[in-house]
Design an enzyme around this catalytic site. Structure first.
Site, PDB file in Angstrom:
ATOM      1  N   LYS A  22      13.939 -35.064  12.487  1.00 42.94           N
ATOM      2  CA  LYS A  22      14.265 -33.372  12.241  1.00 42.94           C
ATOM      3  C   LYS A  22      13.325 -32.926  10.792  1.00 42.94           C
ATOM      4  O   LYS A  22      12.467 -32.634  10.706  1.00 42.94           O
ATOM      5  CB  LYS A  22      15.389 -32.995  11.614  1.00 42.94           C
ATOM      6  CG  LYS A  22      15.496 -31.271  11.443  1.00 42.94           C
ATOM      7  CD  LYS A  22      16.777 -30.949  12.505  1.00 42.94           C
ATOM      8  CE  LYS A  22      17.895 -31.214  11.029  1.00 42.94           C
ATOM      9  NZ  LYS A  22      18.980 -30.596   9.652  1.00 42.94           N
ATOM     10  N   SER A  23      13.659 -34.737   9.503  1.00 44.64           N
ATOM     11  CA  SER A  23      12.897 -33.874   8.288  1.00 44.64           C
ATOM     12  C   SER A  23      10.961 -34.588   8.479  1.00 44.64           C
ATOM     13  O   SER A  23      10.434 -33.497   7.541  1.00 44.64           O
ATOM     14  CB  SER A  23      13.356 -34.950   7.425  1.00 44.64           C
ATOM     15  OG  SER A  23      14.588 -34.881   6.792  1.00 44.64           O
ATOM     16  N   ARG A  27       7.824 -31.317   8.139  1.00 42.71           N
ATOM     17  CA  ARG A  27       6.992 -31.698   7.510  1.00 42.71           C
ATOM     18  C   ARG A  27       5.433 -31.402   8.139  1.00 42.71           C
ATOM     19  O   ARG A  27       5.083 -31.157   7.109  1.00 42.71           O
ATOM     20  CB  ARG A  27       7.619 -32.731   6.295  1.00 42.71           C
ATOM     21  CG  ARG A  27       8.647 -32.868   5.109  1.00 42.71           C
ATOM     22  CD  ARG A  27       8.932 -33.581   5.274  1.00 42.71           C
ATOM     23  NE  ARG A  27       9.844 -33.730   3.365  1.00 42.71           N
ATOM     24  CZ  ARG A  27      11.440 -33.381   4.005  1.00 42.71           C
ATOM     25  NH1 ARG A  27      12.008 -32.681   4.989  1.00 42.71           N
ATOM     26  NH2 ARG A  27      11.870 -32.895   2.626  1.00 42.71           N
ATOM     27  N   SER A 173      18.143 -34.435  -4.158  1.00 40.13           N
ATOM     28  CA  SER A 173      18.452 -33.355  -2.878  1.00 40.13           C
ATOM     29  C   SER A 173      16.346 -33.874  -2.785  1.00 40.13           C
ATOM     30  O   SER A 173      15.623 -33.381  -2.907  1.00 40.13           O
ATOM     31  CB  SER A 173      18.526 -32.577  -3.126  1.00 40.13           C
ATOM     32  OG  SER A 173      17.748 -31.062  -2.521  1.00 40.13           O
ATOM     33  N   GLN A 175      15.333 -31.609   0.038  1.00 39.62           N
ATOM     34  CA  GLN A 175      14.418 -30.469  -0.502  1.00 39.62           C
ATOM     35  C   GLN A 175      14.158 -29.545  -1.733  1.00 39.62           C
ATOM     36  O   GLN A 175      12.727 -28.768  -2.136  1.00 39.62           O
ATOM     37  CB  GLN A 175      15.526 -29.554  -0.261  1.00 39.62           C
ATOM     38  CG  GLN A 175      15.751 -29.683   2.181  1.00 39.62           C
ATOM     39  CD  GLN A 175      17.376 -28.949   2.053  1.00 39.62           C
ATOM     40  OE1 GLN A 175      17.772 -28.303   1.719  1.00 39.62           O
ATOM     41  NE2 GLN A 175      17.439 -29.377   3.310  1.00 39.62           N
ATOM     42  N   ASP A 326      23.284 -37.132   6.285  1.00 44.06           N
ATOM     43  CA  ASP A 326      23.957 -36.540   6.649  1.00 44.06           C
ATOM     44  C   ASP A 326      24.475 -36.948   7.776  1.00 44.06           C
ATOM     45  O   ASP A 326      25.400 -36.421   8.775  1.00 44.06           O
ATOM     46  CB  ASP A 326      22.851 -35.726   7.911  1.00 44.06           C
ATOM     47  CG  ASP A 326      21.881 -34.897   6.867  1.00 44.06           C
ATOM     48  OD1 ASP A 326      22.141 -34.006   6.205  1.00 44.06           O
ATOM     49  OD2 ASP A 326      20.715 -34.942   6.748  1.00 44.06           O
ATOM     50  N   ARG A 357      31.647 -30.149   4.268  1.00 46.88           N
ATOM     51  CA  ARG A 357      31.271 -31.192   5.496  1.00 46.88           C
ATOM     52  C   ARG A 357      33.335 -31.719   5.645  1.00 46.88           C
ATOM     53  O   ARG A 357      33.707 -32.474   6.699  1.00 46.88           O
ATOM     54  CB  ARG A 357      30.116 -31.709   5.914  1.00 46.88           C
ATOM     55  CG  ARG A 357      29.648 -31.056   6.935  1.00 46.88           C
ATOM     56  CD  ARG A 357      28.133 -32.132   6.783  1.00 46.88           C
ATOM     57  NE  ARG A 357      26.976 -31.579   8.588  1.00 46.88           N
ATOM     58  CZ  ARG A 357      26.089 -31.282   8.502  1.00 46.88           C
ATOM     59  NH1 ARG A 357      25.793 -32.136   7.440  1.00 46.88           N
ATOM     60  NH2 ARG A 357      25.189 -31.028   9.353  1.00 46.88           N
TER      61      ARG A 357
HETATM   62  C1  S3P Z   1      16.750 -33.102   4.547  1.00 48.44           C
HETATM   63  C2  S3P Z   1      16.964 -33.140   2.968  1.00 48.44           C
HETATM   64  C3  S3P Z   1      18.563 -33.278   2.872  1.00 48.44           C
HETATM   65  C4  S3P Z   1      18.952 -33.701   4.409  1.00 48.44           C
HETATM   66  C5  S3P Z   1      18.718 -32.318   5.369  1.00 48.44           C
HETATM   67  C6  S3P Z   1      17.478 -33.256   5.531  1.00 48.44           C
HETATM   68  C7  S3P Z   1      15.200 -33.058   4.134  1.00 48.44           C
HETATM   69  O1  S3P Z   1      19.366 -32.057   2.284  1.00 48.44           O
HETATM   70  O2  S3P Z   1      20.329 -32.723   4.048  1.00 48.44           O
HETATM   71  O3  S3P Z   1      19.269 -32.571   6.441  1.00 48.44           O
HETATM   72  O4  S3P Z   1      14.426 -33.236   5.509  1.00 48.44           O
HETATM   73  O5  S3P Z   1      14.286 -32.626   3.071  1.00 48.44           O
HETATM   74  P1  S3P Z   1      19.336 -32.494   0.980  1.00 48.44           P
HETATM   75  O6  S3P Z   1      17.879 -32.038  -0.266  1.00 48.44           O
HETATM   76  O7  S3P Z   1      19.443 -30.812   0.001  1.00 48.44           O
HETATM   77  O8  S3P Z   1      19.860 -33.728   0.124  1.00 48.44           O
END
Ligand code: S3P
Length: 453
Positions: A22-23, A27, A173, A175, A326, A357
């Site tokens: 997914k990440s 991107r 993080s 994100q 996760d 969670r």
């Molecule tokens: C992700 C970062 C994580 C993760 C999320 C995907 C990403 O979140 O929990 O499912 O793709 O950058 P955080 O950046 O809030 O830790």
């Protein structure tokens, strides 16, 4: 509403491929959009989260082809990039659905462009905190208005000439790191993000893949800095998306906790910043063999051979949390069937995911008969060789809670029913079918008139 029921299963067997990461999928679409030229993505996840990012990018004027399946069953899509700073101002709000990653990364992109956009999302995303990105992006010159201070709906007014920033992030993080680096791409000078422990590094790897220089340093106290020099340009490059280790976690834990099982999950990313769950399971005594290690599309991948195991409880190092953030819900399920106590400290970030969670897993596992305690930043599960199950859970728009509870039901005495399972499409379309293909009894219930519920 999709309702699924998991019933005790044994002898899971087979070789499976889990969907794309997914990440990396988010991107690949976003970076492809920012590059000049065409990026072809092979193995794209077509979960709802990634489709939300694709439709937001289309609203910004980017052309993305409809994903099509190749002979191996992988999805392929092509992005025609518009280049940095060339997005069109969207006429309607960008609805990111359930996706924190899509929302936060795109806020970074908008912050560093000369346009404004309104962000909306579902009930879960609308509760999640955005201050963590509003503060650094605000210092770079973007302006925000948000409901209740930092919640969606939220408007970002970007600036064509953002200020560069040296950001000390209090959170590990990816994100936050990615949003700041994305805004920094159009800033003059160097933008850096330092995090207390390195989070997943897909942004850094993919920026390099698109020919942007990224400097990374791990410091002696384990903190980590990633820097780029702005006024950059991205060159389109094809991407191969590995299988998502966060999705593979569900069949892997299922095989470990059910009797006489042996499965192989192929082509899973073993990126060290995503490997924490697997290391933890191995530390708990899991029979997992990492075979056929190779590099595909710049990411290390392997086939994971997983067999039924007698797991033992451990204390999971808090320093490992970012690399398995996760995966704690499904780890707590493995812990419920392990001998002794599994202590999971340093996990306060779990409280601001799609749901709280820690609270929800504690409630679900207790309903199923397991012994669980928690503090604001930890969870402790005392395992047993059998658990009662027999509970009905509402997924509350949290895909990983839904799948974790179903995996619990594969080893419990009585079936586990989860409602709201459409949320699983967020990250793992075809989860139920894939689990059924290895012999897991996970079914859509049929009502008396023959309709699926
Ligand atoms: C992700 C970062 C994580 C993760 C999320 C995907 C990403 O979140 O929990 O499912 O793709 O950058 P955080 O950046 O809030 O830790």
């Amino acid at each position: 509403m999709t309702q699924l029921t998991a019933t005790a299963s044994t002898a899971l067997a087979g070789k499976i491929i889990c969907p794309g990461d997914k990440s990396v999928s988010h991107r690949s679409l976003i970076f492809g959009a920012l590059a000049k030229g065409k990026t072809t993505i092979t193995g794209l996840l077509t979960g709802d989260d990634v489709l939300s990012t694709a439709s937001a990018l289309r609203q910004l004027g980017v052309t993305i082809s409809e994903p099509e399946r190749n002979a191996k069953g992988q999805y392929i899509a092509a992005v025609t990039g518009v280049g940095l700073g060339a997005f069109a101002e969207p006429a309607a709000p960008l609805d990111l659905g359930n996706s924190g990653t899509g929302a936060r990364l795109l806020m970074g992109v908008i912050a560093g462009s000369g346009i404004s956009a309104v962000f909306t999302g579902d009930a879960s995303l609308s509760k999640r905190p955005m201050q963590r990105i509003m503060t650094p992006l605000g210092r770079m010159g973007a302006e925000f208005t948000a409901r209740d201070g930092d919640k969606l709906p939220l408007t970002v007014s970007g600036t064509r000439a953002p200020l560069s920033l040296d950001w000390q992030s209090p959170h590990a993080s990816a994100q936050v790191k990615s949003a700041v680096l994305l805004a920094g791409l159009t800033a003059r000078g160097k933008t850096s993000v330092t995090e207390p422990v390195a989070s997943r590094d897909h942004t850094e790897l993919m920026l390099r893949h698109f020919e942007v220089d990224v400097e990374t340093t791990t410091h002696s106290d384990n903190s980590y800095t990633a820097s780029i020099v702005g006024e950059a340009s991205l060159t389109a490059a094809d991407i191969i998306v590995p299988s998502d280790p966060s999705s593979a976690a569900f069949p892997v834990v299922a095989a470990l906790i059910t009797k006489n099982s042996a499965i192989t999950v192929t082509g899973v990313s073993i990126n060290p910043y995503r490997f924490g769950l697997y290391q933890t399971l191995i530390d708990m005594g899991a029979d997992i063999t990492i075979s056929n290690q190779r590099v595909e599309g710049g990411e290390p991948v392997a086939d994971l051979i997983c067999k039924s195991s007698r797991l033992k409880g451990i204390t999971v190092p808090a320093s490992r949390a970012a690399s398995m953030i996760d995966e704690y819900p499904v780890l707590s399920v493995a812990a419920a069937y392990a001998e002794g106590e599994t202590h999971m400290p340093g996990i306060e970030e779990l409280r601001v995911k799609e749901t709280d969670r820690i609270a929800l897993m504690e409630e679900c596992l207790r309903k199923g008969g397991a012994a669980v305690t928690s503090t604001h930043d930890s969870m402790t599960v005392t395992g047993a060789s059998t658990q009662d199950g027999g509970m009905t859970i509402d997924a509350q728009h949290d895909h990983r809670i839904a799948m974790s509870c179903l995996i619990f039901g594969l080893a419990s005495a009585r079936p586990v029913t989860v409602s709201g399972c459409e949320t699983i499409n967020t990250s793992f379309p075809e989860f139920a079918e894939l689990m059924q293909s290895i012999g897991a009894d996970i079914k859509n219930e049929i009502s008396q008139n023959g309709d699926s519920i």
